[in-house]
Write an enzyme that holds these catalytic residues in place. Structure first.
Site, PDB file in Angstrom:
ATOM      1  N   HIS A 578      35.565  30.967  48.697  1.00  0.00           N
ATOM      2  CA  HIS A 578      35.553  31.925  49.807  1.00  0.00           C
ATOM      3  C   HIS A 578      34.983  33.269  49.361  1.00  0.00           C
ATOM      4  O   HIS A 578      33.911  33.675  49.798  1.00  0.00           O
ATOM      5  CB  HIS A 578      36.974  32.081  50.372  1.00  0.00           C
ATOM      6  CG  HIS A 578      37.063  33.055  51.502  1.00  0.00           C
ATOM      7  ND1 HIS A 578      38.191  33.781  51.784  1.00  0.00           N
ATOM      8  CD2 HIS A 578      36.152  33.448  52.422  1.00  0.00           C
ATOM      9  CE1 HIS A 578      37.984  34.566  52.826  1.00  0.00           C
ATOM     10  NE2 HIS A 578      36.741  34.381  53.228  1.00  0.00           N
ATOM     11  N   HIS A 583      31.203  35.779  50.299  1.00  0.00           N
ATOM     12  CA  HIS A 583      31.229  37.246  50.397  1.00  0.00           C
ATOM     13  C   HIS A 583      30.337  37.896  49.334  1.00  0.00           C
ATOM     14  O   HIS A 583      29.352  38.549  49.638  1.00  0.00           O
ATOM     15  CB  HIS A 583      32.663  37.764  50.249  1.00  0.00           C
ATOM     16  CG  HIS A 583      33.520  37.586  51.453  1.00  0.00           C
ATOM     17  ND1 HIS A 583      33.785  38.595  52.348  1.00  0.00           N
ATOM     18  CD2 HIS A 583      34.178  36.499  51.916  1.00  0.00           C
ATOM     19  CE1 HIS A 583      34.576  38.152  53.303  1.00  0.00           C
ATOM     20  NE2 HIS A 583      34.829  36.864  53.072  1.00  0.00           N
ATOM     21  N   HIS A 770      31.188  30.066  55.750  1.00  0.00           N
ATOM     22  CA  HIS A 770      32.285  31.033  55.736  1.00  0.00           C
ATOM     23  C   HIS A 770      33.346  30.671  56.763  1.00  0.00           C
ATOM     24  O   HIS A 770      34.554  30.754  56.488  1.00  0.00           O
ATOM     25  CB  HIS A 770      31.769  32.452  55.991  1.00  0.00           C
ATOM     26  CG  HIS A 770      32.885  33.461  56.021  1.00  0.00           C
ATOM     27  ND1 HIS A 770      33.400  33.959  57.200  1.00  0.00           N
ATOM     28  CD2 HIS A 770      33.610  34.034  55.015  1.00  0.00           C
ATOM     29  CE1 HIS A 770      34.379  34.808  56.923  1.00  0.00           C
ATOM     30  NE2 HIS A 770      34.522  34.869  55.614  1.00  0.00           N
ATOM     31  N   ASN A 774      37.350  30.102  56.054  1.00  0.00           N
ATOM     32  CA  ASN A 774      38.144  31.285  56.365  1.00  0.00           C
ATOM     33  C   ASN A 774      39.140  31.109  57.502  1.00  0.00           C
ATOM     34  O   ASN A 774      40.307  31.457  57.369  1.00  0.00           O
ATOM     35  CB  ASN A 774      37.228  32.470  56.691  1.00  0.00           C
ATOM     36  CG  ASN A 774      38.021  33.745  56.923  1.00  0.00           C
ATOM     37  OD1 ASN A 774      38.572  34.321  55.990  1.00  0.00           O
ATOM     38  ND2 ASN A 774      38.131  34.167  58.179  1.00  0.00           N
ATOM     39  N   ILE A 919      34.973  39.020  58.214  1.00  0.00           N
ATOM     40  CA  ILE A 919      36.405  39.215  57.977  1.00  0.00           C
ATOM     41  C   ILE A 919      36.756  38.538  56.669  1.00  0.00           C
ATOM     42  O   ILE A 919      36.037  37.621  56.232  1.00  0.00           O
ATOM     43  CB  ILE A 919      37.266  38.661  59.133  1.00  0.00           C
ATOM     44  CG1 ILE A 919      38.735  39.019  58.980  1.00  0.00           C
ATOM     45  CG2 ILE A 919      37.100  37.148  59.229  1.00  0.00           C
ATOM     46  CD1 ILE A 919      39.055  40.469  59.125  1.00  0.00           C
TER      47      ILE A 919
END
Length: 919
Positions: A578, A583, A770, A774, A919
């Site tokens: 993740h 990110h 993602h 997530n 997020i």
């Protein structure tokens, strides 16, 4: 006479409408788009109104007179002599909430506007003036009625401005904006009306700062895309100037109002000035390779000149101004943060009164039924201390019940005991929140890649005897040959850190391997779990293997072993799959895109929605999630060594060329190349929900990207000679991923196929990958026994002193191994926030201003085709979730797999694929 015809309604300029590409500009772009253009419910209707030149009748009469009296001026001079007016419609987005200071500044700006301190605009042509060799410009124009509309409460306010241009002005290409007010404002768009070519659109979506803070004029370009070598003469200097502004000079401390994108290492996670225990190593550089993050330029710490000083909550971290959350996103995130604070604060305060461990499963259930205050039995006590009227206290009590009460996680919604079953434990490896670690077993027993001199024998303790009785009649060799053995292997990533992790207070972990068998029904079942400790520990405990239970004692042992596997899985999911892979590894590509690709560049326009909010959420993560003593350290097994573990994964296993879905599936042995199959590969587990749905989205993204790329690059030479494109890709690698820049696996960027592959991978990672990793965090992890983020005790064997207490009360031992009430509460609140869609979320197949984000009409049409395909995929996924033959997503008590369903409502929904890592 030609000019007279133009002024009577014929085009003043030879180019066509800003929504229709001129034949000359796109004569080489005649390929048919690969998306068939089908009606889609979000597609705007076209109006039938004709184009009218904004020229007065008097002007036309004057011109007719001059042409009949034999005026022999050159056509250029003739046009220059004729002036006419065009109108700008400027859309400004207001804030919903303002504090007293902002309200006061608004009043001052309204007054200043009346006395001439205005918003000033200037229109710039695509053409150069033949005499001055500078871009043709209009007169300066001010926004009208700012003071009159200053109290308007609408979200969007439309202002107008009037320009005077001559008939030789040409096509508008840019507009400059100067803000002479005290306060910034959000400029959403500008539309110029009055040119015979039709409306000219400027999608802006940017904060315009006050002249006192940023003296230079802001530059905005029309929605017409241009490759660098096609840039009209009037825009070339401005194109270069705007990119130079965005790059900055690499010096100084960044102000929150800046728009500067630059690179730096991760040297701001620790806080050595506060405590030596909060010192953390620098990530990025030869010693510990890591991707780069956005530079802030803050001063170094006093005690460590390599470390950057901290900015603690609630003070904001720097990201370029346009990357900051918009208001509704801020509100959603702030509400989640408040919830997290309250959930964490109360059990911490009460720790001295209430036992720290859960007593039984019923106590965990009460978090969802009663709420935290009621569960702790002191809601009334808290509110009795408030010196407020009873009616106010009653209202507060009622409202906090919702705030401090957890929603029931989805994992409990259909069968509250499903998580205990082995088949559900296995199902989540292919249809849960971390479906990207499972791999096919190619060699049994598995072999480690770690140095045997440091970490002991490379061979696993697993044997044929451990699993032969669980293979439904297959021999181990048959199971291998028929692709029926699969594995979650966390041995090599955890083992180098275990000595340090297990020395932490309240942390105990193994390096685990779990072997699964693929049944004839297409479901998985766990057949063995290997638990490893460093070889320098007690010999009998360095490696042990547990198999499915045969009695009460082995059942509790098995449940504890599965909990340790889930804890390993939760850590690798969060820190590697993740955080690192979606990110951190995307941030360099985003920084380089803003620094090297003009807003006019077609590839920037393609990537723009997939970069939204990522820099801001990553900055917030550095501030409170991945920082020293932050949420990740406090809530996950690896503790203070989590980010070093993430860096170890970056160095040893991250490869950009393997980040696309098909390549990743083949690398893990979950698929084999097969040109006869729809996606060019064959899945070895046919019912693999993440891969099944992911391949639909991957294919749709790839087709859309190919359509787009082939529109602008009909031959490879255009890619090789595109300086901005090449600079973007080069800087992403050589600066953004500098520590791996010499790796031989980086894809080339020379052909259409190269560019399609690179862009598809980036968009896939930002959107679908993602989302898959997530938005199921609370639905699956909100019930902590299903996925404990950390464990506090090892599993005892008969020679351990604690074995007797385990035998006498296994449930108590089980909960003493799980996270405490305080740890559970904080973790649940954080993953609840991370799993939440904000109201302003943009999902795949959607864009802001969908009909005018580009001035290329064929691409607008192709985008609606892409959106229609996304709609079809959503229906296909719904159909799959109702198919009883797909046992990994449909059945009694089985959760449907919805994490890759494209659309969603706001909130925690366990579905929805936003365009970006937001997020």
């Amino acid at each position: 006479m030609a000019l007279a015809k133009e002024l009577m309604g014929y085009p003043l300029i030879t180019e066509r409408s800003s929504l229709v590409s001129s034949a000359s500009h796109f004569k080489k772009r005649t390929q048919t788009t690969q998306f068939s253009i089908n009606p889609f419910d979000r597609r705007p209707r076209k109006t039938k109104s004709g184009v009218v030149a904004a020229i007065s009748e008097d002007l036309v009469k004057t011109l007719r007179f001059s042409t009949t009296t034999g005026d022999r001026k050159s056509e250029e001079e003739e046009k220059a002599a004729v002036k006419f007016k065009v109108r700008a419609v400027v859309t400004v987005r207001n804030k919903n909430k303002e504090d007293l200071k902002q309200t006061l500044v608004n009043h001052l700006d309204a007054f200043a506007d009346k006395i001439g301190r205005n918003i000033v605009l200037e229109l710039i042509s695509t053409q150069l003036d033949p005499k001055t060799k500078l871009p043709k410009k209009s007169n300066a124009a001010v926004l009208k009625d700012w003071s009159k509309k200053s109290k308007t409460k609408a979200e969007r306010v439309h202002y107008t401005a009037e320009f005077t241009v001559d008939a030789a002005f040409g096509s508008p290409g840019a507009i400059t904006v100067m803000n002479k007010h005290q306060k910034e404002f959000f400029l959403e768009s500008i539309t110029i009306e009055g040119f015979a070519l039709g409306p000219v659109h400027f999608p802006c979506n940017s904060w315009v700062q006050s002249q006192k803070d940023h003296p230079e004029k802001r530059i905005f370009f029309t929605n017409q895309p241009y490759l660098p070598n096609e840039t009209p003469g009037g825009l070339r200097v401005l194109r270069d100037k705007e990119l130079k502004n965005l790059r900055g000079d690499g010096t100084g401390v960044r102000k929150l109002s800046d728009r500067i994108y630059d690179f730096d290492v991760y040297n701001d996670l620790g806080n050595p000035d506060k405590s030596s225990e909060l010192s953390r190593p620098k990530l990025g550089g030869q010693e510990i390779p890591y991707p780069r993050r956005c530079r802030t330029g803050r001063q170094t710490t006093v005690s460590d000149k390599e470390a950057e000083s901290r900015v603690e909550k609630p003070l904001p971290m720097y990201v370029p101004r346009d990357e900051q959350f918009e208001e509704s996103k801020q509100d959603t995130f702030a509400a989640g943060r408040l919830k997290a604070v309250l959930h964490h604060l109360i059990p911490s305060l009460k720790a001295s009164i209430v036992a720290e461990d859960f007593a039984d499963f019923g106590e965990i259930d009460s978090l969802y039924k009663e709420g935290l205050l009621l569960k702790l039995g002191f809601q009334d006590d808290i509110f009795k201390k408030f010196p407020l009227p009873k009616v106010v206290v009653d209202t507060l009590q009622e409202s906090t019940k919702g705030l401090l009460k957890y929603d029931t996680p989805k994992i409990l919604s259909k069968d509250k005991n499903a998580w205990l079953r082995d088949d559900e434990f296995a199902r989540q490896a292919i249809a849960g929140i971390n479906p990207v670690n499972i791999e096919r077993v190619k060699t049994y027993p598995p072999v480690s890649n770690l140095d045997p001199k440091i970490y002991g024998p490379q061979h696993s303790a697993l044997t044929h005897d451990h699993i032969i009785g669980h293979l439904d009649g297959f021999s181990v060799q048959q199971a291998l040959e028929e692709n029926r053995l699969y594995m979650l292997d966390y041995h090599d990533i955890f083992l180098p850190f275990l000595d340090r992790i297990n020395a932490l207070d309240g942390r105990k972990a193994y390096a685990t391997r779990t072997i699964f068998f693929l049944t004839r029904l297409g479901t998985l079942k766990p057949v063995a779990i290997e638990l490893s400790l460093p070889p320098n520990g007690p010999k009998h405990r360095s490696k042990r293997v547990l198999t499915p239970p045969v009695d009460a004692t082995s059942n509790w042992m098995w449940q504890l072993a599965k909990a340790h596997v889930s804890s390993n899985d939760a850590g690798v999911h969060q820190l590697v799959n993740h955080w690192l892979r979606t990110h951190a590894c995307l941030e360099p590509f985003i920084l380089a895109a803003h620094r090297q690709l003009s807003a006019m560049h077609p590839i920037f326009k393609l990537l723009d929605p997939h970069m939204r909010y990522t820099l801001e959420i990553n900055a917030l993560a550095r501030q409170s999630l991945i920082s020293a003593d932050g949420v990740i350290e406090g809530g996950f097994t690896a503790g203070a060594y989590g980010m070093e573990m993430s860096a170890a994964a970056y160095k040893s296993s991250w490869r950009f060329d393997m980040e696309g879905l098909p390549a990743d599936l083949i690398r893990r042995g979950m698929a084999i190349p097969d040109a006869t199959q729809p996606h060019g590969l064959k899945l070895l587990i046919e019912d693999y929900p993440y891969a099944n749905d992911g391949l639909l989205l991957w294919s749709a993204i790839q087709t859309w990207v190919r359509t787009y790329v082939e529109r602008y690059y009909p031959n490879p030479s255009l890619i090789k000679t595109d300086s901005e494109l090449q600079n973007w890709y080069s800087e992403s690698i050589n600066v953004g991923h500098a520590d791996l820049r010499d790796a031989d696996w980086w894809p080339e960027l020379s052909t259409v196929d190269d560019l399609v592959s690179i862009l598809t991978t980036l968009i896939w990672l930002a959107s679908a990958q993602h989302a898959a990793l997530n938005f199921g965090q609370y639905p699956y992890g909100g019930y902590v026994p299903n996925r404990p983020p950390l464990m506090r005790r090892l599993i005892p064997d008969e020679s351990d002193p604690e074995y007797a207490s385990f035998i006498s009360d296994p449930e108590k031992y089980y909960f003493s191994s799980m996270p405490s009430l305080a740890q559970t509460s904080k973790f649940m609140a954080v993953v609840d926030t991370l799993s939440t869609h904000s109201p302003d979320e943009e999902y795949i197949g959607e864009r802001q201003q969908p009909s005018i984000w580009t001035g290329d009409a064929e691409i607008v049409e192709a985008f609606y085709g892409f959106a229609a395909e996304i709609g079809r995929i959503e229906k296909e996924i719904e159909k799959r979730n109702a198919d009883p033959d797909r046992r990994n997503r449909c059945g009694a008590g089985v959760l449907p797999y919805e994490l890759l369903v494209p659309s969603s409502e706001p909130g925690v929904t366990c579905r929805g694929v936003p365009n970006s890592v937001s997020i």
